[in-house]
Design a protein around this motif. Structure first.
Motif, PDB file in Angstrom:
ATOM      1  N   ARG A   1       0.844  -1.210   0.000  1.00  0.00           N
ATOM      2  CA  ARG A   1       0.000   0.000   0.000  1.00  0.00           C
ATOM      3  C   ARG A   1       0.878   1.258   0.000  1.00  0.00           C
ATOM      4  NH1 ARG A   1      -4.057   2.552  -1.418  1.00  0.00           N
ATOM      5  NH2 ARG A   1      -5.609   3.330   0.019  1.00  0.00           N
ATOM      6  N   ILE A   2       2.005   1.202   0.719  1.00  0.00           N
ATOM      7  CA  ILE A   2       2.901   2.353   0.813  1.00  0.00           C
ATOM      8  C   ILE A   2       3.658   2.571  -0.495  1.00  0.00           C
ATOM      9  CG2 ILE A   2       5.014   3.195   1.925  1.00  0.00           C
ATOM     10  CD1 ILE A   2       4.048   1.791   4.500  1.00  0.00           C
ATOM     11  N   ALA A   3       4.122   1.478  -1.118  1.00  0.00           N
ATOM     12  CA  ALA A   3       5.064   1.606  -2.240  1.00  0.00           C
ATOM     13  C   ALA A   3       4.457   1.435  -3.624  1.00  0.00           C
ATOM     14  CB  ALA A   3       6.198   0.602  -2.060  1.00  0.00           C
ATOM     15  N   ALA A   4       3.262   0.866  -3.732  1.00  0.00           N
ATOM     16  CA  ALA A   4       2.710   0.537  -5.057  1.00  0.00           C
ATOM     17  C   ALA A   4       2.454   1.774  -5.914  1.00  0.00           C
ATOM     18  CB  ALA A   4       1.417  -0.274  -4.909  1.00  0.00           C
ATOM     19  N   THR A   5       1.889   2.819  -5.345  1.00  0.00           N
ATOM     20  CA  THR A   5       1.546   4.004  -6.137  1.00  0.00           C
ATOM     21  C   THR A   5       2.780   4.767  -6.623  1.00  0.00           C
ATOM     22  OG1 THR A   5      -0.607   4.240  -5.041  1.00  0.00           O
ATOM     23  CG2 THR A   5       0.311   6.194  -6.128  1.00  0.00           C
ATOM     24  N   PRO A   6       3.759   5.072  -5.761  1.00  0.00           N
ATOM     25  CA  PRO A   6       4.924   5.818  -6.265  1.00  0.00           C
ATOM     26  C   PRO A   6       5.814   5.013  -7.208  1.00  0.00           C
ATOM     27  CG  PRO A   6       5.222   5.232  -3.960  1.00  0.00           C
ATOM     28  CD  PRO A   6       3.807   4.923  -4.290  1.00  0.00           C
ATOM     29  N   LEU A   7       5.963   3.701  -6.959  1.00  0.00           N
ATOM     30  CA  LEU A   7       6.878   2.901  -7.774  1.00  0.00           C
ATOM     31  C   LEU A   7       6.199   2.245  -8.969  1.00  0.00           C
ATOM     32  CD1 LEU A   7       9.061   1.070  -5.081  1.00  0.00           C
ATOM     33  CD2 LEU A   7       9.519   3.210  -6.291  1.00  0.00           C
ATOM     34  N   GLY A   8       4.896   2.011  -8.861  1.00  0.00           N
ATOM     35  CA  GLY A   8       4.207   1.248  -9.884  1.00  0.00           C
ATOM     36  C   GLY A   8       4.322  -0.239  -9.586  1.00  0.00           C
TER      37      GLY A   8
END
Length: 295
Positions: free
Chosen positions: A22-29
């Motif tokens: 949830r923390i990393a999926a949006t910024p990293l893809g």
């Protein structure tokens, strides 16, 4: 007591995986996040294999590792990472726990075996539980929730395929299955990287989330799971599935401020109890096998 502590630890770790996604999926893809996850996990398992002097024989078993790597790792990880851009950690962990239900349905079709009344009851409970959760998410998020919810359900479906494949797969040591399939997943995810670029440079929190997701939630978690299989047996070790939503909901609430609504509680209880019916698991079974293991 040691096995029970490992069971809780594993559930807490795997429940935390949805928090880190949830923390990393949006910024990293999804693609970059999962490539980093499986790469960290593969390197961790490689280091352990050197210590344990395990011979992987990747080329000789490449077809097997790639099938496991696709359905048990790369594809479900990518689907969950895509969903994590929209859905909260609680919803992801609950949808993940439907994997045994999908496994039962796929197994019945695969072997052309009729499902018992107990299993059918469990399936109905699981479907109702998912409907409660999905309906509320769709109402809150709107039409944008449809694809993420579908992706998360398909991720659990992939685990159902993998579990049925594993029953008839070549008899390879469980550690090598995890190690080999993780390297296969590294290769499978690579072609996706150019199509889903990084949206923003990772800060310390994002980098830490990716590291913990790969090393702890994947690499180390597999080692704990294998130890539980040895101590309790495969069926009892799978009881971790029922505990993951508890920790997924707790971590999401504690660190991300996600609301624990009545729909979350009702949906998770229905899914977990339904899964118990489908798998034939009971707490008494776990205690019995634990007593045998300790004797």
């Amino acid at each position: 007591m040691a096995s029970f502590f490992r069971l809780l630890t594993l559930a807490a770790i795997w429940g935390g995986s949805f928090l880190f996604m949830r923390i990393a999926a949006t910024p990293l893809g999804p693609a970059v996040l999962i490539e980093a996850r499986v790469a960290f996990a593969a390197i961790t398992l490689l280091a352990v294999s050197f210590y344990l002097k395990k011979n992987l024989q990747f080329v000789a078993n490449a077809r097997h590792y790639f099938i496991l790597g696709l359905f048990n790792t790369a594809l479900p990880f990518l689907l969950f990472a895509y969903s994590a851009q929209t859905l909260n950690a609680s919803s992801l962990s609950i949808l993940n726990s439907t994997a045994p239900i999908w496994g039962a349905i796929i197994g019945a079709i695969w072997t052309k075996t009729a499902l018992s009344k107990r299993v059918l009851l469990g399936l109905c409970m699981g479907i109702v539980g998912v409907s409660v959760l999905v309906g509320w998410e769709a109402a809150n998020i709107g039409e944008n929730a449809i694809l993420p919810i579908t992706a998360a359900i398909m991720a659990a479906f992939c685990y159902g395929i993998a579990s049925n494949y594993a029953k008839n797969a070549p008899k390879i040591e469980s550690f090598n299955n995890a190690h080999g399939s993780m390297w296969a997943a590294v290769l499978i995810v690579v072609p996706f990287l150019p199509f889903v670029p990084i949206r923003e440079n990772p800060n310390l929190n994002i980098a830490l989330a990716v590291f913990l997701l790969g090393v702890v939630c994947t690499g180390i978690a597999y080692l704990i799971y294998f130890r539980l299989i040895v101590d309790l047996g495969a069926s009892s070790a799978l009881s971790v599935t029922f505990l993951i939503p508890v920790f997924g909901i707790f971590w999401g609430h504690l660190f991300l401020g996600e609301e624990i609504g009545m729909n979350t509680l009702v949906g998770s209880v229905l899914v977990v109890v339904g899964t118990m019916f489908v798998t034939g698991f009971s707490p008494k079974q776990l205690l019995r096998q634990k007593a045998i293991a300790n004797s």
